[in-house]
Scaffold this motif. Structure first.
Motif, PDB file in Angstrom:
ATOM      1  N   GLY A 191     -11.103  -6.260   0.774  1.00 55.77           N
ATOM      2  CA  GLY A 191      -9.674  -6.302   0.466  1.00 55.77           C
ATOM      3  C   GLY A 191      -8.873  -5.457   1.435  1.00 55.77           C
ATOM      4  O   GLY A 191      -7.797  -5.871   1.911  1.00 55.77           O
ATOM      5  N   MET A 192      -9.365  -4.261   1.768  1.00 56.94           N
ATOM      6  CA  MET A 192      -8.664  -3.377   2.720  1.00 56.94           C
ATOM      7  C   MET A 192      -8.598  -4.030   4.097  1.00 56.94           C
ATOM      8  O   MET A 192      -7.591  -3.922   4.806  1.00 56.94           O
ATOM      9  N   ALA A 193      -9.666  -4.740   4.463  1.00 57.46           N
ATOM     10  CA  ALA A 193      -9.678  -5.431   5.767  1.00 57.46           C
ATOM     11  C   ALA A 193      -8.611  -6.521   5.798  1.00 57.46           C
ATOM     12  O   ALA A 193      -7.905  -6.696   6.803  1.00 57.46           O
ATOM     13  N   CYS A 194      -8.461  -7.231   4.674  1.00 57.63           N
ATOM     14  CA  CYS A 194      -7.423  -8.272   4.588  1.00 57.63           C
ATOM     15  C   CYS A 194      -6.024  -7.664   4.696  1.00 57.63           C
ATOM     16  O   CYS A 194      -5.136  -8.212   5.353  1.00 57.63           O
ATOM     17  N   LEU A 195      -5.853  -6.502   4.023  1.00 56.86           N
ATOM     18  CA  LEU A 195      -4.547  -5.823   4.099  1.00 56.86           C
ATOM     19  C   LEU A 195      -4.222  -5.468   5.545  1.00 56.86           C
ATOM     20  O   LEU A 195      -3.104  -5.680   6.015  1.00 56.86           O
ATOM     21  N   LYS A 196      -5.197  -4.895   6.224  1.00 57.27           N
ATOM     22  CA  LYS A 196      -4.978  -4.446   7.602  1.00 57.27           C
ATOM     23  C   LYS A 196      -4.714  -5.620   8.534  1.00 57.27           C
ATOM     24  O   LYS A 196      -4.048  -5.478   9.561  1.00 57.27           O
TER      25      LYS A 196
ATOM     26  N   ASN B 185      -3.007 -10.095   5.706  1.00 58.09           N
ATOM     27  CA  ASN B 185      -3.220 -11.216   4.786  1.00 58.09           C
ATOM     28  C   ASN B 185      -3.147 -10.693   3.346  1.00 58.09           C
ATOM     29  O   ASN B 185      -4.155 -10.408   2.699  1.00 58.09           O
ATOM     30  N   LEU B 186      -1.908 -10.580   2.826  1.00 55.74           N
ATOM     31  CA  LEU B 186      -1.689  -9.963   1.522  1.00 55.74           C
ATOM     32  C   LEU B 186      -2.275 -10.787   0.379  1.00 55.74           C
ATOM     33  O   LEU B 186      -2.816 -10.245  -0.579  1.00 55.74           O
ATOM     34  N   THR B 187      -2.177 -12.133   0.501  1.00 50.40           N
ATOM     35  CA  THR B 187      -2.677 -12.998  -0.567  1.00 50.40           C
ATOM     36  C   THR B 187      -4.191 -12.898  -0.688  1.00 50.40           C
ATOM     37  O   THR B 187      -4.739 -12.784  -1.782  1.00 50.40           O
ATOM     38  N   ALA B 188      -4.865 -12.931   0.435  1.00 48.24           N
ATOM     39  CA  ALA B 188      -6.329 -12.813   0.425  1.00 48.24           C
ATOM     40  C   ALA B 188      -6.750 -11.446  -0.111  1.00 48.24           C
ATOM     41  O   ALA B 188      -7.735 -11.337  -0.857  1.00 48.24           O
ATOM     42  N   ALA B 189      -5.969 -10.409   0.242  1.00 48.48           N
ATOM     43  CA  ALA B 189      -6.287  -9.057  -0.227  1.00 48.48           C
ATOM     44  C   ALA B 189      -6.224  -8.999  -1.753  1.00 48.48           C
ATOM     45  O   ALA B 189      -7.098  -8.431  -2.409  1.00 48.48           O
ATOM     46  N   ARG B 190      -5.202  -9.638  -2.313  1.00 44.80           N
ATOM     47  CA  ARG B 190      -5.069  -9.646  -3.773  1.00 44.80           C
ATOM     48  C   ARG B 190      -6.309 -10.274  -4.426  1.00 44.80           C
ATOM     49  O   ARG B 190      -6.813  -9.775  -5.440  1.00 44.80           O
ATOM     50  N   GLU B 191      -6.745 -11.372  -3.839  1.00 43.74           N
ATOM     51  CA  GLU B 191      -7.884 -12.088  -4.406  1.00 43.74           C
ATOM     52  C   GLU B 191      -9.146 -11.216  -4.374  1.00 43.74           C
ATOM     53  O   GLU B 191      -9.898 -11.150  -5.335  1.00 43.74           O
TER      54      GLU B 191
END
Length: 483
Positions: free
Chosen positions: A14-19, A22-28
């Motif tokens: 999730g942290m990798a997605c945030l960085k 990709n906010l939607t993927a991070a949420r998932e």
């Protein structure tokens, strides 16, 4: 496959997605490892995992991409994240520009779904959204502890108490919604000994009675002399003003149904009594201030006695006033009013003052005290003798001439016999005893005889025995013809 805890992996993903933005993927990804707390009102900022997410988002928050004016610049992911955040997690959409930032909205999504009310409120406070913090507190009916920790402490520590007060009033001009929070804030400040902030808050709350109490504390706290108290009399004037205002406000509101629960109530009679106490304390203070300045009174006990203490302390004040001037007469009037107003035991207070005069070797002042007591119009018949007998308990330190003068001032002969016995003057006690009516004389001589026996005075024992024998024979002969 190995059965290991996957929380760390999902969190890292999730942290990798945030960085990567990709906010939607991070949420998932985070939905698989983050869980809401069992108690939303616990005094914590949620799990460390959620805190890490929020801290990262706050640190990388970028300027607002307005969805109204520049929507073609907004990526689909950002648009989707913003809309979803607003629909799922925002009870109150903040007014401040900061809060429209996509990354800040994302913070709120995680806070609302996975963290505590304190964490949400603290987030708003960090970003100067005090109104939003207050509205969230109200909407969630969070307990006072959350208000203290998340809103009140940061406000007064950062010098923003006035801003907080203005907002509380703008949201609810009656302040009723904030009642339990304001009471908790006062208790918090009292526990911390932050009395100046407390006084400011009490004035904002229009809690006149408690504000008056705080003024009284400012007046008496840690004072080492009445000279110091004399310089703080303005606090008593302020206390009186608060009580006057309270009386005016209650008289205006008489007949109205709604009453404010968080302000301290007091009957008009009690307010009047407290105002009398304030007035009398002001007179006591001015008098003892003058005495200390003239050198006739010194501080003997700490804490300094005032009329705001218990009855024992009030009696100390009365004694101090009686003994503070050049003579007892100087302060007797004020001391007498103290005794009357608080219905104190006058005899005990006079005895205490007289004992102090003995310790100071001011024997003529004891006579002055007796004169004042008898002229007060409220003394019992025996009060003067009681005072003198009490003084004579310290007979060993009183010079013979002064001792005799005090005993002679006793009116009642029975009391005079007791005085001579107290001072071990057995012969003098005997001479007074035998002058009384026969049956009374017999009782008194027996008392003298017993005292002589206890002290080993054989001579006085014999004299008493002889008198009692003779008296008995006389009595027997006198009664003979009647048989």
């Amino acid at each position: 496959k190995t059965g290991l805890d996957t929380t760390g992996a999902w969190h890292a993903w999730g942290m990798a997605c945030l960085k990567a933005g990709n906010l939607t993927a991070a949420r998932e990804k985070f939905s698989r490892c983050l869980k809401p707390p069992l108690d939303l009102n616990q005094l914590s900022h949620g799990s460390r995992l959620v805190q890490d997410v929020v801290e990262y988002l706050e640190s990388t928050a970028r300027p607002l991409v307005s969805l109204q004016d520049d929507d073609y610049f907004a990526t689909l992911r950002e648009l989707e994240a913003t809309l979803r955040t607003q629909s799922l997690s925002l009870e109150v959409i903040p007014e401040g520009k900061t809060m429209h930032n996509t990354y800040y909205q994302e913070c709120l999504f995680y806070l609302h779904n996975y963290s505590t009310n304190l964490a949400i409120i603290s987030f708003y406070m960090r970003h100067s959204c005090l109104r939003e913090a207050l509205l969230h507190l109200l909407n969630k009916e969070s307990p006072p502890e959350v208000f203290i920790e998340g809103i009140f402490q940061p406000s007064y520590i950062n010098g923003k108490l006035h801003i907080l007060e203005n907002l509380l009033e703008s949201i609810d001009p009656t302040l009723e919604s904030w009642g339990r929070y304001l009471i908790a804030a006062c208790q918090h400040l009292q526990k911390k000994n932050y009395y100046h902030i407390l006084y400011e808050l009490q004035q904002f709350m229009k809690d006149q009675v408690r504000a008056a109490m705080t003024c009284i504390r400012f007046f008496s706290h840690k004072a080492n002399s009445y000279t110091e108290l004399g310089e703080k009399l303005s606090w008593l004037l302020k206390a009186k003003d608060h009580l006057k205002t309270y009386l005016q406000e209650t008289s205006r509101s008489t007949g109205r149904k709604k009453t404010t629960l968080f302000r301290k109530k007091m009957t008009a009679a009690d307010v009047s009594r407290h105002m009398n106490t304030l007035q009398l304390q002001m007179e006591v203070t001015r008098f003892l201030h003058r005495c200390e300045s003239a050198g006739t009174s010194q501080v003997t006990t700490l804490p300094l006695p005032t009329l705001f203490g218990n009855n024992h302390m009030k009696m100390d004040v009365a004694c101090k006033v009686m003994l503070g001037g050049k003579s007892v007469e100087d302060g007797f009037g004020i001391a007498f009013r103290v005794l009357q107003d608080f219905q104190l035991d006058a005899a005990i207070t006079y005895c205490r003052a007289a004992r102090q005069l003995v310790e100071r070797e001011k024997y003529s002042e004891i006579q002055q005290l007796l004169k004042c007591v008898s002229e007060s119009g409220m003394a019992a018949k025996n009060d003067g003798d009681t005072i003198l007998l009490n003084c004579l308990e310290a007979f060993k330190r009183i010079p013979p001439q002064e001792l005799e003068g005090l005993i002679q001032a006793i009116h009642n002969d029975d009391n005079k016999v007791q005085a001579y016995l107290t001072c071990c003057k057995l012969r003098s006690a005997y001479l007074i005893a035998v002058k009384q009516e026969h049956s009374r004389a017999t009782v008194l001589v027996q008392q003298v005889q017993q005292a002589a026996k206890s002290s080993g005075d054989a001579v006085v024992q014999d004299i008493c025995a002889q008198w009692l024998l003779t008296s008995h024979i006389r009595g027997a002969h006198g009664s003979g013809p009647k048989k």
